[in-house]
Design an enzyme around this catalytic site. Structure first.
Site, PDB file in Angstrom:
ATOM      1  N   HIS A 212     103.714 -29.320  17.573  1.00 16.32           N
ATOM      2  CA  HIS A 212     102.937 -28.190  18.086  1.00 16.32           C
ATOM      3  C   HIS A 212     103.721 -27.273  19.020  1.00 16.32           C
ATOM      4  O   HIS A 212     103.220 -26.211  19.409  1.00 16.32           O
ATOM      5  CB  HIS A 212     101.702 -28.740  18.823  1.00 16.32           C
ATOM      6  N   LYS A 214     106.217 -24.436  20.542  1.00 23.26           N
ATOM      7  CA  LYS A 214     106.509 -23.071  20.081  1.00 23.26           C
ATOM      8  C   LYS A 214     107.623 -22.500  20.956  1.00 23.26           C
ATOM      9  O   LYS A 214     107.386 -21.941  22.018  1.00 23.26           O
ATOM     10  CB  LYS A 214     105.242 -22.226  20.135  1.00 23.26           C
ATOM     11  N   HIS A 449      94.034 -18.068  21.895  1.00 24.06           N
ATOM     12  CA  HIS A 449      94.833 -19.195  21.398  1.00 24.06           C
ATOM     13  C   HIS A 449      95.809 -19.639  22.490  1.00 24.06           C
ATOM     14  O   HIS A 449      96.412 -20.695  22.406  1.00 24.06           O
ATOM     15  CB  HIS A 449      95.592 -18.797  20.129  1.00 24.06           C
ATOM     16  N   LYS A 451      97.015 -21.214  26.025  1.00 19.44           N
ATOM     17  CA  LYS A 451      96.554 -22.360  26.807  1.00 19.44           C
ATOM     18  C   LYS A 451      97.151 -22.260  28.209  1.00 19.44           C
ATOM     19  O   LYS A 451      98.383 -22.200  28.356  1.00 19.44           O
ATOM     20  CB  LYS A 451      96.993 -23.690  26.181  1.00 19.44           C
TER      21      LYS A 451
END
Length: 543
Positions: A212, A214, A449, A451
């Site tokens: 996950h 990025k 999206h 966090k």
């Protein structure tokens, strides 16, 4: 003959014919930067700018001036109109010359925090905001002449990604991608059409884990590099429909040949954290990138890199968010001491967790949310890390109404993969939930999206710390329940950056202008305060 050949003929003294292509229906509101779009439609307002010796953007144009300047740069070679002054192609001259409207100018204006949000084309306000950027902004030549790049991500639409590189004439530059979700026939497409792309699919051993993280690393012709830590996948919707966040590093120049791997470390240990993360993969495709990082000087970086990698991790290590975040806050977070009944004290500073997905937390808040996650987030220098802290925790997660009022209705919830079955098992979470609201930046109707996690002062004008990460509210991302040996099991790969005021020579981060902080630079903050609680009739958006 199309409109572009007509313009070329006019500029070369050749014959002209009536153009076949119609004008772009969006006029000056057009935000496109795709050369194919400019081949298909006329843009008279851009033609006028091209005819100026030095383009001056009219004050009544609705978008940020950087958009038009970039469009002019894309359009000029299509029309064979050469600029009045040919810029030097050396990376040093590009880097040292700050042109108005370039990404370098945006980055310098955003210093020292270097925190940006994605543009939302449906919200014209976001297109003009100084901290709003597109993916192609990351490839702007003002940042340096790109030699090669690395993209570590979850979902990558390789066709969309390569189109972004082509918009900057970088489509043939070497690119390495690590990804955790395979688009249909992606490998076949790369191997058949993209000889410059090296790729590796990160297959998870744990079925509940996810690759996950990025992360982008951009290596330049002058052997410097930049690191980007993001919350966005690499496909169209993530960069156009949803609110995302990105941190860009300052340039990290190459160290002298005599330097060691430990040279060029940042005050936050960012370099060693990045190297440890890259080495964890144990992949040959990453060896050149590990070498680039080893030879780079990260001394200008002021944020901490926080990562999670699959496996069991313990306090003092960097493999889990729960341990690393708690450790950083207990060492570097300062909160006002409680000196009297009316003084603030640490517990008056509330903790806010904002995410795009929520995992299974158990039958009560004490099972994981407060015993493990809040134990980490409530840490500060004046106390030990304790389970079930009395600190106030608020969670921001879009409700059904938030999503249905979004720009795309139910499709707006595509980035919010929270299971209804899971929610029904933890209905106690409702008392922690708050609406998604970002009216001040024109972002309420674009779902988050992004966090983020932070601790806010009672007056809602200051932050004790700020954390942006790929990690949602889940055990897989942060680490599961602490065991007797204080170990926590992580299932996923995650990456984020922690901002602590101490490393920016500040006592706190200012997010609202106050009398005491009127001369301070405001820290970029996306959503509105005070928070808006869920009503009893509200329900979190579930897929």
């Amino acid at each position: 003959m199309d409109a572009f050949l007509k313009r070329k003929a006019e500029n070369t003294g050749g014959p002209s014919k009536k153009p076949k292509h119609e004008a772009c229906p969006h006029g000056p509101k057009c935000y496109r930067r795709n050369p194919h779009h400019f081949r298909e439609y006329e843009h008279p307002h851009l033609i006028k700018l091209l005819e100026m010796a030095k383009p001056e953007i009219p004050l009544d144009f609705p978008l940020d001036k950087s958009v038009y300047l970039e469009q002019v740069d894309i359009l000029r070679p299509l029309l064979n109109i050469k600029p009045d002054v040919k810029p030097s192609t050396s990376s040093s001259s590009v880097t040292n010359t700050t042109k108005p409207g370039t990404m370098l100018e945006k980055l310098q204006n955003a210093a020292p925090y270097n925190l940006f949000f994605t543009t939302i084309p449906e919200s014209a306000e976001t297109l003009k905001h100084p901290t709003s950027i597109t993916f192609t902004d990351l490839l702007c030549p003002s940042l340096g002449e790109l030699k090669c790049s690395l993209q570590i991500n979850f979902m990558i639409d390789i066709m969309w990604l390569m189109e972004r590189y082509r918009e900057r004439n970088l489509g043939k530059k070497p690119l390495t991608i690590l990804y955790g979700d395979e688009f249909p026939k992606m490998k076949e497409f790369i191997e058949k059409f993209l000889p410059n792309v090296s790729h590796h699919y990160v297959k998870m051993k744990d079925p509940f884990g996810c690759h996950h993280s990025k992360i982008g690393i951009y290596f330049y012709e002058d052997n410097s590099l930049r690191v980007v830590i993001s919350t966005a996948n690499l496909y169209y919707e993530d960069w156009n429909h949803y609110n995302q966040g990105l941190w860009l590093s300052p340039p990290c120049p190459q160290l002298p040949e005599t330097a060691t791997e430990k040279s060029g470390e940042s005050p936050t240990g960012f370099k060693s954290s990045l190297l440890n993360y890259l080495k964890h993969y144990n992949l040959p495709v990453l060896k050149p990138w590990i070498d680039y990082v080893k030879r780079a000087d990260f001394s200008a970086v002021r944020v901490f890199l926080v990562t999670s990698v699959p496996g069991k991790h313990y306090p003092g290590t960097q493999g889990s968010h729960v341990h690393h975040v708690g450790d950083l806050l207990s060492r570097h977070c300062s909160l006002p001491a409680k000196t009297g009944p009316d003084s603030e004290g640490p517990l008056s500073w509330g903790i806010i967790a904002q995410a795009s997905s929520i995992g299974s937390m158990g039958k009560s808040p004490a099972e994981w949310l407060r015993s493990t996650l809040l134990r980490s987030l409530s840490g500060h220098k004046q106390t030990q890390l304790v389970s079930n802290s009395n600190a106030t925790l608020s969670i921001i997660f879009p409700s059904v109404d938030n999503v249905m009022n979004g720009y795309f209705g139910a499709e707006s919830g595509g980035c919010l993969p929270y299971s209804k079955q899971t929610n029904e098992k933890q209905r106690w979470l409702q008392s922690y939930l708050h609406q998604w609201k970002a009216d001040k930046l024109g972002r309420s109707r674009a779902m988050p999206h992004i966090k983020t996690y932070c601790r806010v002062s009672p007056c809602l004008s200051k932050l004790a710390w700020f954390f942006i990460t790929s990690a949602n509210l889940s055990k897989s991302a942060w680490g599961g329940n602490l065991q007797k040996d204080k170990g926590a099991y992580v299932r996923s790969y995650e990456a984020g950056v922690m901002f602590l005021p101490k490393f920016f020579d500040e006592e706190y981060f200012e997010i609202e202008t106050t009398l005491s902080g009127k001369n301070k630079k405001l820290f970029p903050f996306m959503y509105d305060l005070p928070l808006t609680e869920y009503k009893s009739s509200d329900y979190p958006w579930c897929n």
